[in-house]
Write a protein that holds these residues in place. Structure first.
Motif, PDB file in Angstrom:
ATOM      1  N   THR A  66       0.823  -1.212   0.000  1.00 53.53           N
ATOM      2  CA  THR A  66       0.000   0.000   0.000  1.00 53.53           C
ATOM      3  C   THR A  66       0.860   1.267   0.000  1.00 53.53           C
ATOM      4  O   THR A  66       0.388   2.348  -0.348  1.00 53.53           O
ATOM      5  N   ALA A  67       2.132   1.137   0.376  1.00 52.90           N
ATOM      6  CA  ALA A  67       3.025   2.303   0.356  1.00 52.90           C
ATOM      7  C   ALA A  67       3.211   2.845  -1.056  1.00 52.90           C
ATOM      8  O   ALA A  67       3.544   4.017  -1.238  1.00 52.90           O
ATOM      9  N   GLY A  68       2.965   1.981  -2.054  1.00 51.75           N
ATOM     10  CA  GLY A  68       3.137   2.420  -3.436  1.00 51.75           C
ATOM     11  C   GLY A  68       1.887   3.005  -4.059  1.00 51.75           C
ATOM     12  O   GLY A  68       1.924   3.490  -5.195  1.00 51.75           O
ATOM     13  N   LEU A  69       0.760   2.971  -3.313  1.00 42.24           N
ATOM     14  CA  LEU A  69      -0.491   3.513  -3.861  1.00 42.24           C
ATOM     15  C   LEU A  69      -0.321   4.999  -4.140  1.00 42.24           C
ATOM     16  O   LEU A  69       0.159   5.752  -3.283  1.00 42.24           O
ATOM     17  N   GLY A  70      -0.704   5.400  -5.340  1.00 44.10           N
ATOM     18  CA  GLY A  70      -0.565   6.796  -5.718  1.00 44.10           C
ATOM     19  C   GLY A  70       0.849   7.180  -6.106  1.00 44.10           C
ATOM     20  O   GLY A  70       1.104   8.321  -6.488  1.00 44.10           O
ATOM     21  N   VAL A  71       1.764   6.236  -5.989  1.00 45.09           N
ATOM     22  CA  VAL A  71       3.159   6.492  -6.357  1.00 45.09           C
ATOM     23  C   VAL A  71       3.526   5.667  -7.583  1.00 45.09           C
ATOM     24  O   VAL A  71       4.004   6.200  -8.582  1.00 45.09           O
ATOM     25  N   ASP A  72       3.307   4.345  -7.497  1.00 42.61           N
ATOM     26  CA  ASP A  72       3.597   3.451  -8.616  1.00 42.61           C
ATOM     27  C   ASP A  72       2.317   3.275  -9.434  1.00 42.61           C
ATOM     28  O   ASP A  72       1.313   2.757  -8.931  1.00 42.61           O
ATOM     29  N   ASP A  73       2.353   3.700 -10.687  1.00 47.91           N
ATOM     30  CA  ASP A  73       1.172   3.705 -11.550  1.00 47.91           C
ATOM     31  C   ASP A  73       0.954   2.322 -12.147  1.00 47.91           C
ATOM     32  O   ASP A  73       1.744   1.861 -12.988  1.00 47.91           O
ATOM     33  N   LEU A  74      -0.117   1.650 -11.727  1.00 39.47           N
ATOM     34  CA  LEU A  74      -0.414   0.299 -12.209  1.00 39.47           C
ATOM     35  C   LEU A  74      -1.346   0.292 -13.420  1.00 39.47           C
ATOM     36  O   LEU A  74      -1.783  -0.782 -13.849  1.00 39.47           O
TER      37      LEU A  74
END
Ligand code: GDP
Ligand code: MG
Length: 98
Positions: free
Chosen positions: A50-58
């Motif tokens: 969840t730390a990558g939510l809004g950071v890593d574009d899936l």
């Protein structure tokens, strides 16, 4: 003539070429290196959290579950004279220094 034989010259080490596979998050760098490598590829995949939510574009790679945190490595032998070493990078901007 001791130590040499014109019919079978001493073997020489193959030339080596390093190829860097770089690009954005989720474009397929790890998949590429693993697909073409003749050896079991070195991978440094860690689960997406969840730390990558809004950071890593899936977007477009919604099924992606892990990301490279250091490097990918693979090898391709091109005949006796040439060996390719493949290095895959992480894709995120926070790893650009690598
Ligand atoms: N459609 C399609 N999907 C791919 C291809 N190569 C990789 N993928 C998928 O796209 C995502 C790419 O993930 P990955 O290889 O980890 O990308 P990286 O972040 O660039 O290392 C994965 O979900 C793969 O299953 C391809 O050639 N075609
Ligand atoms: Mg990767």
């Amino acid at each position: 003539m001791a130590g040499s034989d014109a019919a079978s010259p001493a073997p020489t080490a193959p030339d080596t070429v390093k190829i860097l596979v770089a690009g954005g998050f989720g474009v397929g760098k790890t998949t590429l290196v693993g697909s073409v490598s003749e050896i079991a590829p070195l991978r440094t995949e860690e689960p997406l959290t969840t730390a990558g939510l809004g950071v890593d574009d899936l977007a477009g790679v919604e099924e992606k579950r892990a990301t490279t945190v250091a490097l990918d490595f693979g090898r391709i032998t091109m005949g006796r004279d040439l060996v390719l070493y493949l290095f895959g990078t992480p894709g995120q901007q926070r790893f650009w220094f690598m």
